[in-house]
Scaffold this motif. Structure first.
Motif, short mmCIF file in Angstrom:
data_model
loop_
_atom_site.label_atom_id
_atom_site.label_comp_id
_atom_site.label_asym_id
_atom_site.label_seq_id
_atom_site.Cartn_x
_atom_site.Cartn_y
_atom_site.Cartn_z
N TYR A 1 0.83 -1.21 0.00
CA TYR A 1 0.00 0.00 0.00
C TYR A 1 0.87 1.26 0.00
CZ TYR A 1 -3.52 3.32 1.69
OH TYR A 1 -4.36 4.40 1.83
N ASN A 2 1.87 1.30 0.87
CA ASN A 2 2.73 2.48 0.99
C ASN A 2 3.52 2.79 -0.26
OD1 ASN A 2 1.89 2.82 3.63
ND2 ASN A 2 3.63 1.72 4.48
N VAL A 3 3.97 1.76 -0.96
CA VAL A 3 4.77 1.96 -2.16
C VAL A 3 3.89 2.18 -3.39
CG1 VAL A 3 6.44 0.83 -3.70
CG2 VAL A 3 6.78 0.73 -1.24
N ALA A 4 2.70 1.59 -3.40
CA ALA A 4 1.85 1.63 -4.59
C ALA A 4 1.07 2.94 -4.74
CB ALA A 4 0.86 0.46 -4.56
N ARG A 5 1.07 3.80 -3.73
CA ARG A 5 0.32 5.05 -3.82
C ARG A 5 1.06 6.14 -3.06
NH1 ARG A 5 -1.23 6.29 0.65
NH2 ARG A 5 -3.22 7.15 1.11
N PRO A 6 0.74 7.38 -3.36
CA PRO A 6 1.40 8.47 -2.63
C PRO A 6 1.05 8.45 -1.14
CG PRO A 6 0.26 9.31 -4.58
CD PRO A 6 -0.17 7.88 -4.40
#
Length: 190
Positions: free
Chosen positions: A175-180
């Motif tokens: 989640y943290n890497v896939a979106r701002p």
């Protein structure tokens, strides 16, 4: 072995106590205040491109849990470092892979699936012109990361596909890497 002995033995699958995990999930479901976690890492420059990140604990359900870890970071010699330790990009990718690994192991465990092996390999490209500020049209980081999951165990291909979808939907670092993620900087000089 009698029935009483069987009920006192923990249900361990893939090294995870499934009974404890289910109890934690039920506890968080009953009391959302117990779901709160808080993470903090402090990093100190050690000279040249070396730094040390220190973990001193985390918040769990409103309580502080003490933990003591240090992570040493450097850059390859080709990027001005001493090549003594992994660099920030390698730690970032390792953290993503490790978080997803926990997800696969736990998702399999709660489904009663025993794993034989699990490997995740992630890669991506960074154009140094962005990092060096040479071209404002070149991003300083990844535009995409590709990863491959190799998993083997006593599940069907369909079950592993369901687990794969569940991990992508629930992994914090995915989640943290896939979106701002909003960053709120504070600068203290002196």
């Amino acid at each position: 072995m009698d029935t009483q002995d069987k009920t006192t033995e923990p249900n361990i699958i893939n090294g995870i106590n499934v009974d404890d995990l289910r109890a934690l999930i039920a506890d968080v479901d009953r009391d959302p205040g117990k779901a709160a976690t808080h993470w903090r890492v402090g990093t100190t420059w050690l000279g040249q491109t070396r730094s040390r990140a220190k973990v001193e604990g985390f918040g769990f359900g409103g309580e502080h849990v003490s933990r003591q870890f240090a992570l040493d970071i450097d850059e390859p010699a080709e990027l001005g470092g001493t090549n003594q330790f992994a660099n920030p990009q390698e730690y970032l990718i390792a953290a993503l892979n490790a978080c997803m690994t926990v997800g696969y192991v736990a998702q399999c465990a709660v489904r009663g699936i025993t794993l034989e092996s699990l490997e995740i390999e992630t890669e991506g490209d960074i154009d140094l012109r962005g990092f060096f500020g040479l071209d404002p049209n070149v991003p300083p980081g990844y535009e995409s990361l590709s990863y491959t999951v190799r998993i083997k165990g006593d599940a069907t291909e369909e079950q592993f596909a369901e687990i794969h979808e569940a991990v992508m939907a629930t992994s914090p670092n995915f989640y943290n890497v896939a979106r701002p993620v909003a960053l709120r900087p504070t600068l203290v000089v002196g």
